[in-house]
Write a protein that holds these residues in place. Structure first.
Motif, mmCIF file in Angstrom:
data_model
loop_
_atom_site.group_PDB
_atom_site.id
_atom_site.type_symbol
_atom_site.label_atom_id
_atom_site.label_comp_id
_atom_site.label_asym_id
_atom_site.label_seq_id
_atom_site.Cartn_x
_atom_site.Cartn_y
_atom_site.Cartn_z
ATOM 1 N N VAL A 1 0.847 -1.191 0.000
ATOM 2 C CA VAL A 1 0.000 0.000 0.000
ATOM 3 C C VAL A 1 0.883 1.242 0.000
ATOM 4 N N MET A 2 0.487 2.215 -0.795
ATOM 5 C CA MET A 2 1.144 3.514 -0.835
ATOM 6 C C MET A 2 0.092 4.594 -0.657
ATOM 7 N N ILE A 3 0.370 5.581 0.190
ATOM 8 C CA ILE A 3 -0.517 6.727 0.370
ATOM 9 C C ILE A 3 0.300 8.003 0.191
ATOM 10 N N ARG A 4 -0.129 8.852 -0.733
ATOM 11 C CA ARG A 4 0.601 10.093 -1.029
ATOM 12 C C ARG A 4 0.235 11.173 -0.018
ATOM 13 N N ALA B 1 5.607 2.482 -1.035
ATOM 14 C CA ALA B 1 4.779 1.278 -0.908
ATOM 15 C C ALA B 1 5.463 0.256 -0.015
ATOM 16 N N ARG B 2 4.671 -0.327 0.900
ATOM 17 C CA ARG B 2 5.214 -1.346 1.787
ATOM 18 C C ARG B 2 4.152 -2.400 2.063
ATOM 19 N N PRO B 3 4.546 -3.623 2.434
ATOM 20 C CA PRO B 3 3.559 -4.669 2.721
ATOM 21 C C PRO B 3 2.650 -4.257 3.871
ATOM 22 N N LEU B 4 1.369 -4.494 3.698
ATOM 23 C CA LEU B 4 0.390 -4.052 4.683
ATOM 24 C C LEU B 4 0.567 -4.774 6.017
ATOM 25 N N GLY B 5 0.865 -6.065 5.988
ATOM 26 C CA GLY B 5 1.054 -6.805 7.235
ATOM 27 C C GLY B 5 2.196 -6.251 8.059
ATOM 28 N N LEU C 1 -4.563 -1.336 -7.795
ATOM 29 C CA LEU C 1 -5.614 -0.334 -7.667
ATOM 30 C C LEU C 1 -4.969 1.014 -7.373
ATOM 31 N N GLU C 2 -5.331 2.019 -8.155
ATOM 32 C CA GLU C 2 -4.927 3.393 -7.874
ATOM 33 C C GLU C 2 -6.174 4.213 -7.575
ATOM 34 N N ALA D 1 -9.255 -6.879 4.325
ATOM 35 C CA ALA D 1 -9.548 -5.897 3.284
ATOM 36 C C ALA D 1 -9.133 -4.523 3.776
ATOM 37 N N TYR D 2 -9.242 -3.534 2.886
ATOM 38 C CA TYR D 2 -8.872 -2.168 3.245
ATOM 39 C C TYR D 2 -9.779 -1.199 2.506
ATOM 40 N N CYS D 3 -9.994 -0.050 3.136
ATOM 41 C CA CYS D 3 -10.851 0.998 2.580
ATOM 42 C C CYS D 3 -10.037 2.247 2.316
#
Length: 346
Positions: A193-196, A226-230, A272-273, A306-308
């Protein structure tokens, strides 16, 4: 192509429709008139196999009994309002306190259990409308429309509009839960996941903003790379920022319509972007799910499956003056756009 199908009937006899959008290039989306719910999105993986990447339910009754707002449009004000109250034009408005003394997602008056009207459907889009009479404590009425469009390049475009009769806060979003490996897969720990966002809105133990806007640098909230969510959730769990996982509002970098976040599943290659013109985005990792109940196609949904990406104004902006102003003035409109762009990346 847009197909309209009867999905069920509300307790008052009103029909609920499922609107199926298909770009005929491997991507399909199903939208319910109930709550404007994104019931499913089917998209291909690196081998050309199609899977539904959105958590959901099989039938109308399950959605009516589902407390998680899964896939639904949230309004009139998404996220939290501290103390369930705000003051506007020297008048105090009191809302339902449904979350530890605060108002979350507008309480029981939120749109998740409201049946929208299917206004029109074109070759690649469907438009839903709802008249919000303010029964949940907000002033005046809001005429809400949500336009869903599925493009040939595998983008689900969600355009929101609210026209109001009196000055009122408005904050609309969608509470869609994604698992790019497929909605029935129990794990997302290896998804990246990556968040700007260079900043986030600090919050207390009840997720209520303190008013501080702090840097993500040097904290477990830093997802600029970006890094692994776990891995990220594990680091978060050992810190003071933990809410059982991510449940944080990020200040999205830049202005206008821009990239806000991205996720990638190494197993399937699906990517997904998320693009939006909203100032913030609540990143939530399904911390409340427990895997007990059966859901769409009999699937169990455990914690963190899951993630939102909830594109939005900042939480409690109506009570914090230096946050982006959520007030739409009498006779005015709130318009915002979010896109979910799907692709395959190795």
């Amino acid at each position: 192509m847009c197909e309209k199908i009867l999905f069920g009937t509300m307790p008052d006899g009103e029909p609920v429709y499922l609107c199926r959008l298909d770009n005929r290039r491997g991507t399909r989306a199903e939208i319910l008139s109930l709550g404007g719910i994104i019931r499913g999105i089917w998209t291909v993986d690196r081998n050309g196999n199609t899977a539904d990447v959105v958590l959901g339910q099989d039938n109308l009754q399950a959605y009516l009994e589902n407390p998680s707002c899964s896939g639904a449009v949230i309004g009139r004000v998404a996220n939290r309002i501290s103390g369930g109250r705000f003051t506007l034009s020297d008048r105090e408005y009191r809302l339902e306190q449904n979350d530890r003394g605060n108002c979350l997602h507008s309480g029981s008056g939120n749109y998740a259990a409201r049946n929208f009207k299917v206004e029109e459907s074109g070759e690649d889009e469907v438009v839903l409308s709802l008249r919000d009479a303010g029964k949940d404590g907000f002033p005046g009425e809001a005429a809400v429309t949500v336009r869903y469009q599925l493009t040939e390049d595998h983008t689900l475009r969600v355009a929101y509009r609210a026209d109001v009769s009196e000055a009122t806060p408005v904050n609309l979003t969608n509470h869609c839960y994604f698992n790019l490996g497929g909605h029935g897969r129990p794990e997302t720990g290896d998804h990246t996941v990556m968040i700007r966002a260079d900043y986030y809105t600090a919050a207390d133990e009840n997720c209520i903003p303190t008013g501080e806007i702090l840097q993500v640098e040097g904290t477990p909230l830093d997802l600029r790379q970006a890094r692994p969510l776990g891995e990220a959730i594990e680091e978060l769990s050992e810190s003071r920022w933990d809410y059982g996982g991510f449940d944080h509002n990020y200040v999205i970098a830049g202005r206008g319509f821009r990239l806000a976040a991205a996720a990638w599943d190494p197993g399937s290659g699906r990517k997904l972007e998320v693009y939006t013109d909203a100032p913030g985005m609540q990143f939530y990792t399904a911390n409340h799910l427990n895997g007990v109940s059966k859901n769409k196609e009999g699937a169990s949904y455990p914690k963190h499956c899951a993630y939102c990406f909830e594109t939005q104004n900042f939480p409690d902006a109506v009570n914090i003056g230096h946050f982006p102003n959520p007030i739409v003035m009498e006779g005015g409109s709130m318009v915002t756009l979010t896109e979910f762009r799907f692709s395959v990346a190795d």
